[in-house]
Motif scaffolding. Structure first.
Motif, PDB file in Angstrom:
ATOM      1  N   VAL A   1      42.981  18.972 -14.135  1.00  0.00           N
ATOM      2  CA  VAL A   1      43.200  19.420 -12.683  1.00  0.00           C
ATOM      3  C   VAL A   1      41.895  20.717 -12.476  1.00  0.00           C
ATOM      4  O   VAL A   1      41.575  20.751 -11.359  1.00  0.00           O
ATOM      5  CB  VAL A   1      44.662  20.387 -12.680  1.00  0.00           C
TER       6      VAL A   1
ATOM      7  N   GLY B   1      38.534  14.660 -17.411  1.00  0.00           N
ATOM      8  CA  GLY B   1      37.950  13.923 -16.489  1.00  0.00           C
ATOM      9  C   GLY B   1      36.920  12.944 -17.020  1.00  0.00           C
ATOM     10  O   GLY B   1      36.666  11.828 -16.596  1.00  0.00           O
TER      11      GLY B   1
ATOM     12  N   LEU C   1      50.469  16.210 -10.714  1.00  0.00           N
ATOM     13  CA  LEU C   1      49.602  16.446 -10.140  1.00  0.00           C
ATOM     14  C   LEU C   1      48.138  15.766 -10.730  1.00  0.00           C
ATOM     15  O   LEU C   1      47.548  14.923 -10.009  1.00  0.00           O
ATOM     16  CB  LEU C   1      48.866  17.963  -9.831  1.00  0.00           C
ATOM     17  N   ALA C   2      48.124  15.931 -12.079  1.00  0.00           N
ATOM     18  CA  ALA C   2      46.943  14.977 -12.947  1.00  0.00           C
ATOM     19  C   ALA C   2      47.043  13.752 -12.867  1.00  0.00           C
ATOM     20  O   ALA C   2      46.123  13.102 -12.570  1.00  0.00           O
ATOM     21  CB  ALA C   2      47.068  15.866 -14.298  1.00  0.00           C
TER      22      ALA C   2
ATOM     23  N   GLN D   1      46.003  12.378  -9.483  1.00  0.00           N
ATOM     24  CA  GLN D   1      44.353  12.733  -9.359  1.00  0.00           C
ATOM     25  C   GLN D   1      43.721  11.770 -10.450  1.00  0.00           C
ATOM     26  O   GLN D   1      42.760  11.097  -9.856  1.00  0.00           O
ATOM     27  CB  GLN D   1      43.985  14.151  -9.926  1.00  0.00           C
TER      28      GLN D   1
ATOM     29  N   GLN E   1      43.849   8.501  -8.149  1.00  0.00           N
ATOM     30  CA  GLN E   1      42.662   8.465  -7.297  1.00  0.00           C
ATOM     31  C   GLN E   1      41.340   8.275  -7.724  1.00  0.00           C
ATOM     32  O   GLN E   1      40.517   7.929  -7.244  1.00  0.00           O
ATOM     33  CB  GLN E   1      42.810   9.896  -6.526  1.00  0.00           C
ATOM     34  N   LEU E   2      41.194   8.666  -8.746  1.00  0.00           N
ATOM     35  CA  LEU E   2      39.998   8.518  -9.730  1.00  0.00           C
ATOM     36  C   LEU E   2      39.748   6.950  -9.700  1.00  0.00           C
ATOM     37  O   LEU E   2      38.699   6.644  -9.682  1.00  0.00           O
ATOM     38  CB  LEU E   2      39.802   9.319 -11.130  1.00  0.00           C
TER      39      LEU E   2
ATOM     40  N   GLY F   1      46.708  15.189  -0.399  1.00  0.00           N
ATOM     41  CA  GLY F   1      46.196  14.783  -1.816  1.00  0.00           C
ATOM     42  C   GLY F   1      47.096  15.614  -2.967  1.00  0.00           C
ATOM     43  O   GLY F   1      46.602  15.338  -3.893  1.00  0.00           O
ATOM     44  N   VAL F   2      48.036  16.302  -2.428  1.00  0.00           N
ATOM     45  CA  VAL F   2      49.033  16.888  -3.459  1.00  0.00           C
ATOM     46  C   VAL F   2      50.413  16.197  -3.448  1.00  0.00           C
ATOM     47  O   VAL F   2      50.967  15.933  -2.159  1.00  0.00           O
ATOM     48  CB  VAL F   2      49.020  18.461  -3.248  1.00  0.00           C
TER      49      VAL F   2
END
Length: 379
Positions: free
Chosen positions: A279, A291, A313-314, A317, A320-321, A364-365
């Protein structure tokens, strides 16, 4: 049926894809999954995601509740209840409570023994049905300590310890290769005087030279005796990973370099990285970023580490990555469940426990709507 719940008009996060449909919960399990017409009496999820509940293998959260400030010790039962409720509110439905084994009693920075009584309290509260989510034991074996062997001997197969991790926090290597980071940690977070720091570091070097190898072997043997999954912690070099592989380690918590993560992949060891690292975009200790490992395809499992709310959240994300929500969510559901040997959860599939979360996306959250454990809402 009275004990049947139907969740419909949902984006169901399956192990390898997300589909629009409904699922039926019966007797605490996922009974059916469908994509046809909405069954009568269903709960309308309004297009929200429905995913397996999050599975947490490594968290410092319980210790944070036990010691909310340096030298402040909170009543254990109250700390366990608060920890349990916080995790439930974050969508975590299975947790391996990390408890330190191995204490230091003869230096300025003493670590008191607490593992056996803490485990007894967790197990008793679990048996009494006092906790919202599913709790398991994770013993963090501090090899640079004075009492590790005696504390390990206080546990056995009847305790159903799920994970034993080898923790070596000797400064100058692994997480604290940069000793200035270790100085900031013990002096800033734990209140040690800067004047006493060098003496403390030398004390740890001497302790590790005297007992480190013996303690490592004892922890490996204890994990086998318990029937627990063995994990490494903060592997930095290929040589350290090779040692981990020889020990039979199946999970590597927070490798600090790309070299170590690549070696883990070659040895068939799952890599765990911290959600806060992902995050925030980097490690607070200056080590490799989660990441970067994700982009290299070297990240298997995410742990909330020290921020429970970061786990969902991670995972989003990460989805999304990769452009793949199912893949991102698997890192906090199916992958950790399999790594810990839990085959009854971690997937939205018939016969699995109905440990489920419902969440929407806003800006996005992820916004958590509800959390179920075996079909019963707990948050």
């Amino acid at each position: 049926m009275k004990d049947e719940i139907i969740l419909a008009n949902a984006q169901l996060v399956l192990p390898r894809e997300v589909i629009r449909g409904h699922l039926v919960i019966r007797d605490g399990q996922v009974a059916e999954i469908g994509t046809g017409a909405t069954p009568q009496g269903a709960v309308d999820c309004e297009g929200d995601y429905v995913s397996p509940g999050l599975v947490e293998l490594h968290t410092d959260n319980l210790e944070r509740h036990i010691t909310p400030r340096p030298k402040v010790h909170w009543p254990h039962h109250a700390a366990i209840v608060a920890h349990d409720a916080e995790l439930a509110s974050c969508g975590i439905t299975t947790v391996f409570d990390a408890i330190r084994v191995g204490s230091i009693t003869s230096s300025e920075r003493d670590y008191r023994r607490y593992a056996r009584p803490m485990a007894d309290e967790i197990l008793a509260m679990r048996e009494a049905g006092a906790l919202k989510i599913s709790h398991h034991l994770h013993l963090r074996a501090e090899t640079c300590s004075e009492t590790l062997i005696e504390e390990l001997e206080e546990f056995g197969p009847k305790d159903r310890v799920g994970i034993v991790s080898l923790m070596d926090h000797t400064p100058g290597q692994r997480q604290f290769s940069d000793i200035s980071k270790f100085e900031d940690y013990v002096c800033g977070k734990h209140g040690m005087s800067r004047e006493g720091f060098e003496t403390y570091v030398q004390f740890l070097y001497d302790l590790n030279d005297r007992l480190g190898a013996k303690h490592e072997q004892a922890a490996v043997a204890a994990a086998k005796r318990y029937g627990a999954v063995l994990a490494s912690h903060d592997d930095t070099t290929r040589e350290q990973v090779e040692t981990s592989a020889r020990h039979g380690i199946r999970v590597a918590e927070f490798p600090t370099t790309v070299e170590a993560a690549e070696a883990c992949r070659g040895a068939g060891i799952d890599v765990i990285m911290g959600a806060p690292n992902l995050v925030r975009g980097g490690s607070h200790s200056g080590n490799v970023s989660a990441g970067e490992l994700a982009e290299l395809g070297l990240l298997d499992i995410i742990s909330s580490d020290y921020v429970p709310s970061a786990l969902l959240l991670a995972a989003v994300q990460l989805g999304q990555l990769h452009g793949d929500m199912a893949r991102g969510m698997a890192s906090v559901t199916g992958a950790p469940a399999r790594a810990a040997g839990l085959h009854d959860r971690g997937a939205v599939a018939p016969g699995q426990r109905a440990d489920l979360i419902r969440f929407a996306m806003r800006g996005g959250v992820p916004i958590l709507r509800s959390v179920m454990v075996q079909g019963v809402r707990v948050a």
